[in-house]
Design a protein around this motif. Structure first.
Motif, PDB file in Angstrom:
ATOM      1  N   ALA A  14      54.228  47.684  34.448  1.00  8.75           N
ATOM      2  CA  ALA A  14      54.632  47.388  32.976  1.00  8.75           C
ATOM      3  C   ALA A  14      53.614  46.150  32.631  1.00  8.75           C
ATOM      4  N   ALA A  15      53.905  45.246  33.548  1.00 10.16           N
ATOM      5  CA  ALA A  15      53.487  43.834  33.184  1.00 10.16           C
ATOM      6  C   ALA A  15      51.700  43.973  33.303  1.00 10.16           C
ATOM      7  N   ALA A  16      51.082  44.785  34.228  1.00 13.56           N
ATOM      8  CA  ALA A  16      49.804  44.805  34.201  1.00 13.56           C
ATOM      9  C   ALA A  16      49.253  45.461  32.984  1.00 13.56           C
ATOM     10  N   ILE A  17      50.089  46.531  32.481  1.00 17.68           N
ATOM     11  CA  ILE A  17      49.536  47.141  31.254  1.00 17.68           C
ATOM     12  C   ILE A  17      49.505  46.170  30.085  1.00 17.68           C
ATOM     13  N   GLU A  18      50.557  45.197  30.009  1.00 20.08           N
ATOM     14  CA  GLU A  18      50.591  44.198  28.872  1.00 20.08           C
ATOM     15  C   GLU A  18      49.432  43.192  29.225  1.00 20.08           C
ATOM     16  N   GLU A  19      49.076  42.870  30.268  1.00 18.95           N
ATOM     17  CA  GLU A  19      48.191  41.816  30.817  1.00 18.95           C
ATOM     18  C   GLU A  19      46.735  42.490  30.506  1.00 18.95           C
ATOM     19  N   PHE A  20      46.445  43.685  30.906  1.00 17.82           N
ATOM     20  CA  PHE A  20      45.013  44.325  30.767  1.00 17.82           C
ATOM     21  C   PHE A  20      44.922  44.677  29.303  1.00 17.82           C
ATOM     22  N   SER A  21      45.782  45.000  28.533  1.00 17.02           N
ATOM     23  CA  SER A  21      45.983  45.373  27.344  1.00 17.02           C
ATOM     24  C   SER A  21      45.559  44.088  26.324  1.00 17.02           C
ATOM     25  N   ASP A  22      45.801  42.998  26.899  1.00 12.11           N
ATOM     26  CA  ASP A  22      45.682  41.864  25.976  1.00 12.11           C
ATOM     27  C   ASP A  22      44.400  41.087  26.442  1.00 12.11           C
ATOM     28  N   HIS A  23      43.841  41.165  27.721  1.00  5.90           N
ATOM     29  CA  HIS A  23      42.863  40.488  28.390  1.00  5.90           C
ATOM     30  C   HIS A  23      41.795  41.321  28.784  1.00  5.90           C
ATOM     31  N   GLY A  24      41.864  42.674  28.864  1.00  2.26           N
ATOM     32  CA  GLY A  24      40.746  43.355  29.592  1.00  2.26           C
ATOM     33  C   GLY A  24      40.922  43.168  31.027  1.00  2.26           C
ATOM     34  N   PHE A  25      39.972  43.908  31.743  1.00  4.75           N
ATOM     35  CA  PHE A  25      40.067  43.780  33.229  1.00  4.75           C
ATOM     36  C   PHE A  25      39.420  42.474  33.638  1.00  4.75           C
ATOM     37  N   ALA A  26      38.269  41.977  33.053  1.00  3.28           N
ATOM     38  CA  ALA A  26      37.818  40.768  33.451  1.00  3.28           C
ATOM     39  C   ALA A  26      38.640  39.437  33.119  1.00  3.28           C
ATOM     40  N   GLY A  27      39.438  39.513  31.972  1.00  2.62           N
ATOM     41  CA  GLY A  27      40.342  38.426  31.605  1.00  2.62           C
ATOM     42  C   GLY A  27      41.920  38.268  32.267  1.00  2.62           C
ATOM     43  N   ALA A  28      42.151  39.435  32.838  1.00  2.00           N
ATOM     44  CA  ALA A  28      43.480  39.721  33.415  1.00  2.00           C
ATOM     45  C   ALA A  28      43.642  38.869  34.665  1.00  2.00           C
ATOM     46  N   ARG A  29      44.744  38.306  34.765  1.00  2.00           N
ATOM     47  CA  ARG A  29      45.048  37.418  36.020  1.00  2.00           C
ATOM     48  C   ARG A  29      46.275  37.961  36.861  1.00  2.00           C
ATOM     49  N   ILE A  30      45.745  38.288  38.070  1.00  2.00           N
ATOM     50  CA  ILE A  30      47.043  38.932  38.964  1.00  2.00           C
ATOM     51  C   ILE A  30      48.383  37.765  39.008  1.00  2.00           C
ATOM     52  N   ASP A  31      48.120  36.559  38.880  1.00  2.00           N
ATOM     53  CA  ASP A  31      49.063  35.475  38.860  1.00  2.00           C
ATOM     54  C   ASP A  31      49.920  35.838  37.777  1.00  2.00           C
ATOM     55  N   ARG A  32      49.616  36.131  36.754  1.00  2.00           N
ATOM     56  CA  ARG A  32      50.241  36.121  35.261  1.00  2.00           C
ATOM     57  C   ARG A  32      51.072  37.479  35.416  1.00  2.00           C
ATOM     58  N   ILE A  33      50.208  38.641  36.187  1.00  5.34           N
ATOM     59  CA  ILE A  33      51.151  39.953  36.177  1.00  5.34           C
ATOM     60  C   ILE A  33      52.506  39.620  37.203  1.00  5.34           C
ATOM     61  N   ALA A  34      52.045  38.770  38.299  1.00 10.81           N
ATOM     62  CA  ALA A  34      52.987  38.766  39.170  1.00 10.81           C
ATOM     63  C   ALA A  34      54.333  38.002  38.621  1.00 10.81           C
ATOM     64  N   GLU A  35      53.763  37.022  37.712  1.00  8.71           N
ATOM     65  CA  GLU A  35      55.161  36.163  37.113  1.00  8.71           C
ATOM     66  C   GLU A  35      55.795  36.937  36.135  1.00  8.71           C
ATOM     67  N   ALA A  36      55.021  37.805  35.300  1.00  8.84           N
ATOM     68  CA  ALA A  36      55.807  38.571  34.181  1.00  8.84           C
ATOM     69  C   ALA A  36      56.634  39.587  34.627  1.00  8.84           C
ATOM     70  N   ALA A  37      56.177  40.322  36.034  1.00 10.32           N
ATOM     71  CA  ALA A  37      56.933  41.172  36.623  1.00 10.32           C
ATOM     72  C   ALA A  37      57.916  40.818  37.633  1.00 10.32           C
ATOM     73  N   ASP A  38      58.061  39.106  37.713  1.00  7.95           N
ATOM     74  CA  ASP A  38      58.940  38.740  38.600  1.00  7.95           C
ATOM     75  C   ASP A  38      58.891  39.339  39.974  1.00  7.95           C
ATOM     76  N   ALA A  39      57.748  39.274  40.311  1.00 10.24           N
ATOM     77  CA  ALA A  39      57.299  39.850  41.794  1.00 10.24           C
ATOM     78  C   ALA A  39      56.090  38.738  42.570  1.00 10.24           C
ATOM     79  N   ASN A  40      56.022  38.829  43.656  1.00 13.13           N
ATOM     80  CA  ASN A  40      54.867  38.030  44.301  1.00 13.13           C
ATOM     81  C   ASN A  40      53.817  38.711  44.197  1.00 13.13           C
ATOM     82  N   LYS A  41      52.576  38.054  44.575  1.00 12.12           N
ATOM     83  CA  LYS A  41      51.021  38.509  44.381  1.00 12.12           C
ATOM     84  C   LYS A  41      50.991  39.355  45.755  1.00 12.12           C
ATOM     85  N   ARG A  42      51.791  39.206  46.618  1.00 16.04           N
ATOM     86  CA  ARG A  42      51.575  40.196  47.612  1.00 16.04           C
ATOM     87  C   ARG A  42      51.950  41.403  47.714  1.00 16.04           C
TER      88      ARG A  42
END
Length: 195
Positions: A14-42
């Motif tokens: 769900a966090a990835a969909i929001e991040e990718f829809s807002d920023h595209g593939f190139a602009g999306a950041r795994i750090d922001r996805i992890a923070e929005a999902a309340d998960a760790n990057k690993r």
């Protein structure tokens, strides 16, 4: 407290969909996805391996949800156009994900060619089919459903400065989309107005 891996995967997606829809593939950041999902990057890399596969999973989710909510009904393309317009205006992330896919990763996502081929074969076999080739007809109807969202805001507010996304205005344009689809689907010559 037990760790719920299915819930974590779902929150990441769900966090990835929001991040990718807002920023595209190139602009999306795994750090922001992890923070929005309340998960760790690993955990993102454990579940999805890399950013590209996460983008592909997000595309699959969005496109499958769209296809389930708005099945292509070849015998009622105007109704399909109306349902698609509703879906896209209510869930703009779906259209944004599709656009990012086209711009950055057209090879990713579910392959719906078989589904479209089957529908177009039925349209071709139907004696009441429109006078346009099925592929062109579906492209035009798809364009109609996206036109309001993709139009420049200046155009949408050129005559009235009222919010072009207010429910009344969307309902008016939806009716235009459905009527335009109906006319596109009508047999040749039936759309002419009497002289």
């Amino acid at each position: 407290m037990t760790y719920d891996s299915a819930a974590t995967r779902s929150k990441i997606l769900a966090a990835a969909i929001e991040e990718f829809s807002d920023h595209g593939f190139a602009g999306a950041r795994i750090d922001r996805i992890a923070e929005a999902a309340d998960a760790n990057k690993r955990s993102i890399y454990v579940y999805y391996t890399n950013k590209e596969l996460l983008f592909a999973a997000a595309l699959h989710q969005v496109i499958n949800e769209l296809n389930e909510a708005t099945p292509l009904t070849e015998d009622d393309l105007p109704g399909y156009a109306g349902r698609m317009f509703d879906y896209l205006t209510q869930r703009p992330a779906a259209l944004r994900m599709h656009l990012w896919r086209q711009l950055e990763r057209p090879e990713l996502g579910p392959d719906a060619a078989d589904v479209y081929s089957e529908k177009m074969a039925r349209m071709t076999a139907d004696s009441s089919a429109a006078h346009l080739p099925p592929t062109d007809l579906l492209v035009l109807i798809t364009g109609l459903t996206q036109s309001w969202i993709l139009a420049p805001r200046d155009l949408l507010t050129a005559v009235s400065t009222a919010d072009p996304y207010r429910p009344e205005r969307l309902a008016e344009h939806r009716a235009v989309v459905v009527e335009a689809a109906r006319r596109l689907c009508a047999p040749s010559g039936s759309n002419r107005t009497p002289e």
